[in-house]
Design a protein around this motif. Structure first.
Motif, short mmCIF file in Angstrom:
data_model
loop_
_atom_site.label_atom_id
_atom_site.label_comp_id
_atom_site.label_asym_id
_atom_site.label_seq_id
_atom_site.Cartn_x
_atom_site.Cartn_y
_atom_site.Cartn_z
N ARG A 59 0.69 -1.06 -0.08
CA ARG A 59 0.04 -0.01 0.17
C ARG A 59 0.83 1.17 -0.18
N TYR A 94 3.08 2.13 -2.00
CA TYR A 94 3.27 2.77 -3.32
C TYR A 94 1.92 3.67 -3.70
N GLU A 95 0.91 2.86 -3.25
CA GLU A 95 -0.15 4.07 -3.62
C GLU A 95 -0.25 5.18 -2.91
N VAL A 96 0.15 5.09 -1.59
CA VAL A 96 0.18 6.36 -1.00
C VAL A 96 0.98 7.43 -1.34
N ALA A 117 -0.21 8.76 -4.67
CA ALA A 117 -1.40 9.57 -4.29
C ALA A 117 -0.87 11.02 -3.78
N ARG A 124 9.39 9.23 -3.75
CA ARG A 124 8.60 8.40 -4.36
C ARG A 124 9.12 7.63 -5.36
N ASP A 144 8.88 3.44 -7.67
CA ASP A 144 8.86 3.48 -9.10
C ASP A 144 9.71 2.50 -9.76
#
Length: 86
Positions: A1, A3-5, A8, A71, A75
């Motif tokens: 999760r 990654y999504e945080v 976003a 981030r 990736d």
């Protein structure tokens, strides 16, 4: 999760006491995440987050800038050389 945080644009709030954080040898997680003990998850957490936004806005902005900066570590297609342990 995580990654999504990150993608976003959010500051992670980590509620796991035993989590092993990725790249912790390379990244200072305290500069872009909030760790909160599981046993203390309550309205106090909400109050703490609200207080950060209300009274410590520069800190929140620095943490968010660090989220954006780091981030790329999450990736897999990133070609940024500063986002790799190799």
């Amino acid at each position: 999760r995580l990654y999504e945080v990150f993608f976003a644009g959010c500051i992670p709030v980590l509620l796991s006491d035993e989590i092993g954080l990725p790249f912790d040898d390379f990244l200072d997680w305290t500069t872009f995440s909030i760790k909160w003990p599981m046993a203390e998850v309550s309205a106090a957490l909400v109050q703490h987050l609200e207080d950060l936004l209300t009274n410590q806005r520069p800190l929140v902005e620095r943490m968010h800038a660090n989220v954006v900066k780091h981030r790329c570590w999450f990736d897999y297609n990133s070609d940024d050389p500063s986002c790799s342990p190799y």
